[in-house]
Design an enzyme around this catalytic site. Structure first.
Site, PDB file in Angstrom:
ATOM      1  N   SER A 269       1.993  -9.727  -0.661  1.00 44.77           N
ATOM      2  CA  SER A 269       1.526  -8.335  -0.575  1.00 44.77           C
ATOM      3  C   SER A 269       1.721  -7.704   0.793  1.00 44.77           C
ATOM      4  O   SER A 269       1.811  -6.485   0.900  1.00 44.77           O
ATOM      5  CB  SER A 269       0.054  -8.277  -0.972  1.00 44.77           C
ATOM      6  OG  SER A 269      -0.727  -9.079  -0.101  1.00 44.77           O
TER       7      SER A 269
ATOM      8  N   GLU B 128      -9.722   5.914   3.102  1.00 45.45           N
ATOM      9  CA  GLU B 128     -10.520   4.843   3.693  1.00 45.45           C
ATOM     10  C   GLU B 128      -9.573   3.691   3.952  1.00 45.45           C
ATOM     11  O   GLU B 128      -8.521   3.606   3.320  1.00 45.45           O
ATOM     12  CB  GLU B 128     -11.616   4.397   2.714  1.00 45.45           C
ATOM     13  CG  GLU B 128     -11.160   3.358   1.664  1.00 45.45           C
ATOM     14  CD  GLU B 128     -10.102   3.863   0.680  1.00 45.45           C
ATOM     15  OE1 GLU B 128     -10.044   5.089   0.458  1.00 45.45           O
ATOM     16  OE2 GLU B 128      -9.330   3.036   0.154  1.00 45.45           O
TER      17      GLU B 128
ATOM     18  N   LYS C 201       0.820  -1.215   0.000  1.00 48.33           N
ATOM     19  CA  LYS C 201       0.000   0.000   0.000  1.00 48.33           C
ATOM     20  C   LYS C 201       0.861   1.277   0.000  1.00 48.33           C
ATOM     21  O   LYS C 201       0.453   2.308  -0.513  1.00 48.33           O
ATOM     22  CB  LYS C 201      -0.942   0.012   1.196  1.00 48.33           C
ATOM     23  CG  LYS C 201      -1.952  -1.135   1.202  1.00 48.33           C
ATOM     24  CD  LYS C 201      -3.060  -0.937   0.209  1.00 48.33           C
ATOM     25  CE  LYS C 201      -4.043  -2.094   0.218  1.00 48.33           C
ATOM     26  NZ  LYS C 201      -5.066  -1.981  -0.829  1.00 48.33           N
TER      27      LYS C 201
END
Ligand SMILES: Cc1ncc(COP(=O)(O)O)c(C=O)c1O
Length: 409
Positions: free
Chosen positions: A390, A123, A101
């Site tokens: 990830s 969010e 991210k």
């Protein structure tokens, strides 16, 4: 490795060149108040994405702050156990803040800075995007508000504390299922009211145009590194890349440079939750219908009469009832394969990876690991397979131990 954005060839994939669309998917379905902000973002992105100063700043921070390039690791014991293709991990779990991210938030904060926005909103589901946003907001001295479903604030308490430590305000959202979809609704409401001084850092390849493309380009650093590292280590490109798909950013980032290439299987793994037949899952590609959610046309989980239905996954980052427009396009065009994995199978892979490789993966990632076994066996020895790791599983330790405990009883 340069962070420079891609050329135009894969930007928007459609025959009639409608900007912001991938085939029939994507677009900009928003209230008029947001049109100007989206145009401003698009202009700013076009202006800066290849600007030498922007590229230099992004490259420098990717290297010094995030720790890129992330390692490319041979997973020897999993390879041995599965007895098929050689398995490699792309270690996004080792990026600063513990997940991919950060790649996207870093690029977007640089754009926010250039657009003169003093306030950042976001969010978050699993909390990793919220943490990555709070991190870059702290780095650039900006006010930061993160919307998070109340249910997720409970599941991911550790990440709430991390965000607050970095000065962000975390707003628990109580509406709907109190998870990611509801957090996005609140963030959009805030943006409409404060659009002048606020930039909304969307956390995945969803939302109105130009977000899916910007987030994809910023995450494509993963795929470029996979290509470079696999050429160096394997002497060529891998035979398959497997990644989990919530809304789809880590997967599209890993896939992007390989789309349309002969001989590289691209496999996205959605959450089958308690089983597709149970209706309690997050598999929008397997069981969704065409619809509009959060400003884009894509596959959405919905009832017969078109109401958005709740998604479920043991993993907070995968229980989103839609999937990015570009994945919808890749699936329909058979440019990538999509499958789904249950909570139970993901938990098994979570334990397996921890025990065999000494890496506790995020529960999201565990879905990709679970299905990779099948792909490795299908490919067979002498072939190679990359799993995009990830994120790391620190945030999921409590959820997993509760679920594993319950399964033992
Ligand atoms: C570690 C990790 N992997 C995957 C995801 C799913 O998001 P995406 O599909 O955008 O990569 C998340 C979302 O929170 C995450 O934290």
């Amino acid at each position: 490795m340069q962070q420079k954005a891609e050329g135009n060839e894969h930007n928007e994939r459609n025959a009639d060149n409608r900007p912001g669309y991938f085939g029939e998917f994507g677009g900009r379905y928003v209230p008029e108040t947001l049109t100007h902000a989206l145009e401003e973002l698009e202009e700013s992105y076009e202006r800066y994405r290849n600007d030498p100063e922007f590229v230099e700043e992004l490259d420098r921070l990717a290297r010094d702050f995030v720790g890129r390039p992330t390692p490319f690791m041979f997973a020897e014991r999993l390879t041995e156990k599965w007895g098929g293709a050689d398995v490699y991990f792309k270690r996004e779990d080792l990026a600063h803040t513990g997940a991919h991210k950060i790649n996207n938030t870093l690029g977007q904060i640089l754009l926010a800075e250039r657009m003169g926005k003093s306030r950042i909103i976001a969010e978050t589901g699993a909390g990793q995007h919220g943490v990555a946003t709070a991190t870059v907001a702290a780095l650039y001295g900006k006010e930061c508000v993160v919307y998070m479903g109340e249910e997720d604030t409970r599941r991911q308490r550790l990440n709430v504390t991390r965000m607050e430590l970095m000065g962000a305000t975390v707003v628990p959202v109580k509406s709907g299922s109190a998870t990611l979809k509801d957090a996005v609704n609140e963030a959009i409401r805030d943006w409409v009211a404060n659009v002048e001084d606020t930039h909304y850092i969307i956390g995945s390849v969803v939302g109105p145009s130009p977000y899916p493309r910007i987030v994809r380009d910023l995450q494509a650093v993963i795929g470029r590194e996979i290509e470079h590292q696999s050429r160096e280590r394997l002497g060529g490109v891998p035979d398959a890349i497997v990644a989990c798909v919530g809304a789809g950013s880590n997967a599209i980032g890993a896939f992007h440079p390989f789309v349309g290439r002969e001989g590289v299987r691209l496999v996205g793994v959605e959450a089958a939750g308690r089983g597709i037949e149970s209706g309690e899952h997050g598999a929008s590609l397997a069981a969704g219908k065409l619809g509009v959610l959060h400003g884009a046309m894509c596959y959405v989980l919905q009832s017969e009469d078109g109401q958005i239905t709740e998604a479920h996954s043991i993993s907070a980052g995968l229980d989103y009832p839609a999937v990015g427009p570009e994945h919808s396009f890749l699936r329909d065009g058979e440019l990538a394969e999509y499958v789904s994995v249950t909570d139970e199978a993901a938990l098994e892979a979570f334990t397996l990876c921890s025990r065999k490789e000494g890496i506790i993966p995020a529960l999201e990632t565990a879905h990709a690991i679970s299905h990779a076994e099948k792909v490795a066996r299908e490919l067979g020895p002498g072939k190679s397979l990359v799993i995009n790791l990830s994120g790391r599983g620190d945030k999921d330790v409590e959820t997993a131990s509760e679920a594993l405990g319950a399964a033992r009883e």
